[in-house]
Structure formats: structure tokens, C-alpha cells
Design a protein around this motif. Structure first.
Motif, PDB file in Angstrom:
ATOM      1  N   ASP A 387       6.957 -17.793  -5.202  1.00  0.00           N
ATOM      2  CA  ASP A 387       7.067 -18.522  -3.939  1.00  0.00           C
ATOM      3  C   ASP A 387       6.744 -19.889  -4.063  1.00  0.00           C
ATOM      4  O   ASP A 387       7.088 -20.777  -3.450  1.00  0.00           O
ATOM      5  CB  ASP A 387       6.285 -17.815  -2.926  1.00  0.00           C
ATOM      6  CG  ASP A 387       6.865 -17.310  -1.305  1.00  0.00           C
ATOM      7  OD1 ASP A 387       7.847 -18.402  -1.368  1.00  0.00           O
ATOM      8  OD2 ASP A 387       6.115 -16.762  -0.630  1.00  0.00           O
ATOM      9  N   THR A 407       6.463 -14.399   0.454  1.00  0.00           N
ATOM     10  CA  THR A 407       5.091 -13.740   0.934  1.00  0.00           C
ATOM     11  C   THR A 407       5.040 -14.024   2.563  1.00  0.00           C
ATOM     12  O   THR A 407       4.212 -13.202   2.888  1.00  0.00           O
ATOM     13  CB  THR A 407       4.377 -13.932   0.235  1.00  0.00           C
ATOM     14  OG1 THR A 407       4.068 -15.607   0.017  1.00  0.00           O
ATOM     15  CG2 THR A 407       4.152 -13.695  -1.443  1.00  0.00           C
ATOM     16  N   GLY A 408       5.899 -14.956   2.927  1.00  0.00           N
ATOM     17  CA  GLY A 408       5.379 -15.341   4.309  1.00  0.00           C
ATOM     18  C   GLY A 408       6.361 -14.551   5.224  1.00  0.00           C
ATOM     19  O   GLY A 408       6.305 -14.255   6.234  1.00  0.00           O
ATOM     20  N   GLY A 409       7.505 -13.562   4.581  1.00  0.00           N
ATOM     21  CA  GLY A 409       8.183 -12.779   5.493  1.00  0.00           C
ATOM     22  C   GLY A 409       7.914 -11.410   4.956  1.00  0.00           C
ATOM     23  O   GLY A 409       7.016 -10.963   4.414  1.00  0.00           O
ATOM     24  N   ILE A 410       8.934 -10.483   5.203  1.00  0.00           N
ATOM     25  CA  ILE A 410       9.113  -9.174   4.860  1.00  0.00           C
ATOM     26  C   ILE A 410       9.527  -8.959   3.339  1.00  0.00           C
ATOM     27  O   ILE A 410       9.562  -7.782   3.047  1.00  0.00           O
ATOM     28  CB  ILE A 410       9.620  -8.296   5.676  1.00  0.00           C
ATOM     29  CG1 ILE A 410      11.238  -8.574   5.789  1.00  0.00           C
ATOM     30  CG2 ILE A 410       9.119  -8.462   7.119  1.00  0.00           C
ATOM     31  CD1 ILE A 410      11.851  -7.518   6.828  1.00  0.00           C
ATOM     32  N   ARG A 489       1.574  -7.405   4.776  1.00  0.00           N
ATOM     33  CA  ARG A 489       2.191  -7.798   5.850  1.00  0.00           C
ATOM     34  C   ARG A 489       2.102  -9.343   6.261  1.00  0.00           C
ATOM     35  O   ARG A 489       1.234  -9.883   6.250  1.00  0.00           O
ATOM     36  CB  ARG A 489       1.998  -6.931   7.179  1.00  0.00           C
ATOM     37  CG  ARG A 489       0.505  -7.265   7.728  1.00  0.00           C
ATOM     38  CD  ARG A 489       0.017  -6.342   8.754  1.00  0.00           C
ATOM     39  NE  ARG A 489      -1.082  -6.628   9.385  1.00  0.00           N
ATOM     40  CZ  ARG A 489      -2.414  -6.300   8.946  1.00  0.00           C
ATOM     41  NH1 ARG A 489      -2.733  -6.062   7.695  1.00  0.00           N
ATOM     42  NH2 ARG A 489      -3.334  -6.767   9.679  1.00  0.00           N
ATOM     43  N   PRO A 490       3.309  -9.779   6.734  1.00  0.00           N
ATOM     44  CA  PRO A 490       3.224 -11.080   7.336  1.00  0.00           C
ATOM     45  C   PRO A 490       1.996 -11.503   8.445  1.00  0.00           C
ATOM     46  O   PRO A 490       1.976 -10.584   9.104  1.00  0.00           O
ATOM     47  CB  PRO A 490       4.631 -11.457   7.731  1.00  0.00           C
ATOM     48  CG  PRO A 490       5.408 -10.577   7.126  1.00  0.00           C
ATOM     49  CD  PRO A 490       4.547  -9.431   6.939  1.00  0.00           C
ATOM     50  N   PHE A 491       1.816 -12.605   8.579  1.00  0.00           N
ATOM     51  CA  PHE A 491       0.831 -12.851   9.639  1.00  0.00           C
ATOM     52  C   PHE A 491       1.493 -12.453  11.090  1.00  0.00           C
ATOM     53  O   PHE A 491       2.729 -12.766  11.471  1.00  0.00           O
ATOM     54  CB  PHE A 491       0.547 -14.533   9.786  1.00  0.00           C
ATOM     55  CG  PHE A 491      -0.286 -14.612  10.693  1.00  0.00           C
ATOM     56  CD1 PHE A 491      -1.738 -14.535  10.932  1.00  0.00           C
ATOM     57  CD2 PHE A 491       0.418 -15.485  12.089  1.00  0.00           C
ATOM     58  CE1 PHE A 491      -2.396 -14.918  11.824  1.00  0.00           C
ATOM     59  CE2 PHE A 491      -0.565 -15.978  13.198  1.00  0.00           C
ATOM     60  CZ  PHE A 491      -1.825 -15.618  13.221  1.00  0.00           C
TER      61      PHE A 491
END
Length: 538
Positions: A387, A407-410, A489-491
Motif C-alpha cells: 500500500d 488497507t484503507g478499504g475493504i 476494518r476500515p475507519f
């Protein structure tokens, strides 16, 4: 030159193996020696001791209940036997961490049960003693009531398929029912029982929600503590490696326990003759079968339903449906991809019939034995590096920083689910494809059908039911999954499982009931499918 199918199968096996290899490589990382020495001197012995105690007690408990109920429903005739045949697998619908929340609320000092005791008998706190649910023993009880169906289903199948004629022979030799059980039935069912126990051990080692809520320190909770509290990813990866070694030992013990023994039923299959019990004996067996079903499903499901109706979730509404949407999205995407990848692996093994293809499938099969916490660590290490490299590359080319794309999404979370549950899809697709014999393919091609026509007109009608069932099993497994979801899980992206965990950790158990009940309701779907299969096999 390898075919495109073989290359695709190799890529899938490599991607599934990467997280495990990433965790194992942590052994060669220096890391923060002080943190590791602190863990070794303080909590690591406790992690190991609690983990081994959990495995030992849960293993004994599920063996006694699973084998006992399987023997009773197979060999004995008693009131309610047909009902218990399928109903005893219902506890599989209740995740262990949800059962932990329910029983804590019900049996705590201010809970309904102890309040009823004090009101009924006029007791005060000093007048009686009541065991604390949130202990190591309580965690063992939760796991036993949730996981015994694994042993029950496999042992019952073994009893039905292997022991009919041999029990008749033992009876003709004058063996008592008890002697026939110990000397004939149990040895023949041993591989199935041990396989069920291995599944239970892996599920116990993989659990996070129950042991974390009960404050029982195990390797899984230690991984989260090292990662989030101490901020040392290397120490977390090394703890994950230690847990991976424990899982490997469980699998090796299961394989070694077989030795060179081979178990096969000879001759024509003969239905089991059930022994008729007297009135007292029959109702005693009914009560014995009813107890694990009551504590494993009826009581927790009933309490959840009562809490949801009488108190419910104050946030029920838009947020609840957003949680359902998030859970369904993750589960649906994972199930679809898992079935597609399983088809690639299965058709490659069918087409090539090579040892390499079998090896690829075994590599994928190892994912189910790896706890979710270990997979989360193993996925984040390489995916985070990829990433960051992607972000730096895009920024150097465009001057714009896109942020964390993976890693910022699913994406990373779905990847972790696939590592964990692709083996479930693989087993389901392999089982369905066994119904399609090579002779069917040859006959269709001899009539002028192309390979695509064979897959569409022959394979699909025969595989459709197996593929839908497989997708459903993966869907529900993802709905219930907690450890990897908590980490990856994303923020601001919660699911039903994380919502239930967060509310329960804040002692808002009544509010957690709605999300928990939804997970249980979803878990009933594959249980109903399994029940129908049990009924159809009789």
C-alpha cells in the motif's frame, strides 16, 4: 507449458500462503527485544498455560457430549430421538463470543437469575455463593456448548456408516452393549472423533471475543495487546508465530494419532439396530440430550430474543441497517470470490490430476487452521508495505497522494477472509464435483458438445446446489468473524460482530442483543441446510 488454469491455481495458492509466510518470517526479525523479554518474563507463561488448559478441558468436554449424544441418537430409541437427530447441531448457529455476552448478563450478580434467587429465598449477598461466569472455567463452558456439534456430526456419521454389521457380530459373540461400544463402535469412529476434536481445537485457539470479554489471557489476546497497547508489530507477529506453532502441533498430533491404522467398512452396509429403552431409561437419555441443546442454543437464543424485544438497541434504525449492509457486503463479496477461486483450484486438480495441483489445494486448506488474529497480522505486514509503495509511486507520477488504497478499504479485509475461509469453499466445491464423473464429460463431448457446453449443460445443473450451499456457509462464517475484522476494518466501518463486541465490552449488553440476534439468525441458515442433509440421509 502450464495451462492458464494451472497458473491461476498456483497464484491463488501463493496468495493464500503469503500471510502465513509473513508471520513465520518474524522469527528472523530483530524487533524490540525489551518488549519481547517483558512478554516472556511476565505474561507469556500465562498465555501458554491458559491456552493449553482451554484446549484440554474443551477437548474432554466436547468429546464426552459429542460422542455421547451421537451414540444415543444412533444406537438407542428414546422419546424425541428424531428431533435430537438434527436439533443437536443448532448450537453451531451461536458464536461463542455472543454466548459469553448472554450468559454474563444472565448470571451476573445483578442479572435476572441471581436476582430471582434473592427475591425467592430472601437471601442477601452474604447468604450464598454463585460461580463467576467470567473466568477460565466459564470460557471453557462456552466453547464446549458451542463446539460439541463438530464431534457430534462426525461421530454420528461414523456410527451410522461403519458399525451396523460389526455390532451384530459382537452381539452374537456375547458382548454386552457397553463392551460393544468400547471395543467396536469407539475404535471404528476414532478417526472421525479425532477429526472433530482437531476442528474444535483450532476454533478454540482462533477465538478472541470470548477470552477477551472474560479477561482470560491467551495467545490471541496477547497478539492484540502487543499490537495495540505496546505498539510493537514485530512482537505481535512473533506471538502469532508461537500460536501458529501450537496449531501445527494440534494438527500433527491429530495425524500421529492415526498411526498406520486404516479404517474402512467392509461388505454391504447394514442399518444400525437401535436398542429399545424402558420408560425411565428413555426419558433419562432424552434429558441428557436436552441439556447441551438447552444451554447451547435454546437458553441463549431465548435470552437474546427477550432482551431485543423488551430493551433492544437504542441505536436501532439507520445505524443498524448500515451495520447489516456492511456485514452483508463483506460476506457476499467474500463468498462470491471464494466460490470462484475454489472452482479454479478444483477444476485444475480435475484436469491435470497432478501432485502439484493436490499440493496447491492442501496449501489453501491450511488457511482454516490459522486463527483470524494470525491472519490479520500476516495480511497487514505485506499489504501495508504494498500500500505504501503504491501510494509513493502514484504520488511520484501524478503529484497526488491517493492515501491507503488497500488497507484503507475493504480489500485487505476480504483478503484475510479468503485466507481463512477459502478451504470451506474448496471442500464444498470438491464435494459437489464428485457427483460429476469423467464418464459424463466423455459422453457429452462424444455428442459434439464443447468444453464450455459441458460445463454449462452438465456441470452447472449438478453443481448448482453445492455451490449455493458453499457460498452460504462462507457467507455466514464471515458474518460471525470477529478477530480479523476488529484489526483490519476500515475507519468508521463497523459490522454486526464488531458492534456487538464494542457494546458488550462497554457493559451495554441489552443494546448488543439486536446485532447478536441478527448474527444468530444468519447462523441458522447453514444449520437448517445441515439439518435437511441429516434428514435426507436417514
Amino acid at each position: 507449458m502450464p495451462s492458464a488454469l494451472a497458473v491461476a491455481a498456483a497464484v491463488v495458492a501463493l496468495l493464500i500462503a503469503v500471510p502465513v509466510l509473513a508471520v513465520a518470517s518474524s522469527l528472523f526479525s530483530g524487533g524490540t527485544g525489551e518488549v519481547w523479554r517483558h512478554l516472556l518474563d511476565t505474561v507469556l507463561p500465562r498465555y501458554l498455560t491458559n491456552t493449553l488448559i482451554l484446549c484440554a478441558v474443551v477437548g474432554i468436554g466436547v468429546a464426552v457430549i459429542g460422542v455421547g449424544t451421537a451414540w444415543a441418537t444412533t444406537m438407542l430409541e428414546f422419546p424425541g430421538r428424531r428431533f435430537f437427530d438434527w436439533a443437536l447441531i443448532l448450537p453451531l448457529a451461536v458464536p461463542a463470543y455472543i454466548m459469553a455476552y448472554v450468559y454474563t448478563d444472565f448470571f451476573q450478580f445483578v442479572g435476572p437469575f441471581q436476582t430471582w434467587l434473592r427475591d425467592t429465598f430472601g437471601w442477601t449477598r452474604a447468604d450464598y455463593w454463585f460461580p463467576d461466569v467470567r473466568t477460565l472455567g466459564g470460557a471453557c463452558a462456552m466453547f464446549i456448548f458451542v463446539f460439541y456439534p463438530y464431534v457430534y456430526m462426525l461421530a454420528r456419521t461414523a456410527f451410522l456408516e461403519r458399525v451396523g454389521a460389526m455390532l451384530d457380530a459382537g452381539q452374537s459373540l456375547g458382548l454386552s452393549p457397553w463392551a460393544r461400544f468400547w471395543r467396536i463402535s469407539l475404535p471404528l469412529a476414532r478417526p472421525a472423533i479425532v477429526a472433530g476434536l482437531a476442528l474444535v481445537m483450532m476454533e478454540t485457539l482462533a477465538d478472541y471475543g470470548t477470552v477477551q470479554y472474560f479477561a482470560v489471557q491467551t495467545f490471541t489476546t496477547g497478539i492484540y495487546r502487543a499490537w495495540f497497547s505496546l505498539g510493537d508489530r514485530v512482537a505481535a507477529a512473533q506471538l502469532a508465530t508461537a500460536l501458529l506453532v501450537v496449531v501445527a502441533l494440534v494438527l500433527l498430533l491429530e495425524r500421529a494419532s492415526r498411526g498406520r491404522a486404516r479404517y474402512a467398512g467392509g461388505g454391504k452396509h447394514r442399518p444400525v439396530r437401535r436398542s429399545q429403552l424402558g420408560r425411565i431409561g428413555g426419558w433419562s437419555v432424552t434429558a441428557a440430550c436436552a441439556l447441551p441443546l438447552f444451554f447451547g442454543f435454546i437458553l441463549p437464543a431465548g435470552l437474546l430474543l427477550h432482551m431485543a424485544i423488551t430493551q433492544g438497541d437504542a441505536q436501532f434504525g439507520e445505524r443498524y441497517f448500515r451495520l447489516v449492509r456492511n456485514s452483508a457486503l463483506l460476506a457476499g463479496v467474500t463468498a462470491a470470490i471464494a466460490v470462484l477461486l475454489a472452482l479454479v483450484l478444483t477444476y485444475n486438480a480435475r484436469a491435470t490430476r497432478s501432485r502439484l495441483a493436490v499440493f496447491f489445494n492442501r496449501v489453501v486448506g491450511l488457511g482454516y487452521a490459522v486463527p483470524g488474529a494470525v491472519i490479520a497480522v500476516g495480511v497487514l505486514i505485506p499489504v501495508a508495505r504494498l500500500d505504501n509503495w503504491l501510494a509513493a509511486t502514484i504520488q511520484s507520477l501524478t503529484g497526488h497522494n491517493p492515501g491507503l488504497l488497500l488497507t484503507g478499504g475493504i480489500f485487505a479485509l476480504v483478503y484475510a477472509y479468503l485466507v481463512r475461509y477459502l478451504t470451506v469453499a474448496l471442500q464444498g466445491v470438491e464435494g459437489g464435483l464428485l457427483k460429476v464423473t469423467p464418464n459424463m464429460d466423455d459422453a457429452a463431448q462424444s455428442l459434439g458438445s464443447s468444453r464450455a457446453d459441458v460445463m454449462r449443460r452438465v456441470h452447472w445443473p449438478l453443481l448448482r446446489g453445492s455451490l449455493l450451499t458453499t457460498a452460504l456457509l462462507v457467507f455466514v462464517d464471515v458474518m460471525k468473524e470477529l478477530p480479523a475484522t476488529l484489526v483490519m476494518r476500515p475507519f468508521n466501518f463497523d459490522t454486526l460482530a464488531t458492534q456487538a463486541n464494542i457494546l458488550a465490552s462497554d457493559q451495554r449488553l441489552a443494546e448488543a442483543s439486536t446485532a447478536s440476534l441478527t448474527i444468530v439468525a444468519a447462523g441458522l441458515l447453514p444449520v437448517i441446510v445441515l439439518s435437511r442433509r441429516i434428514t435426507a440421509s436417514r
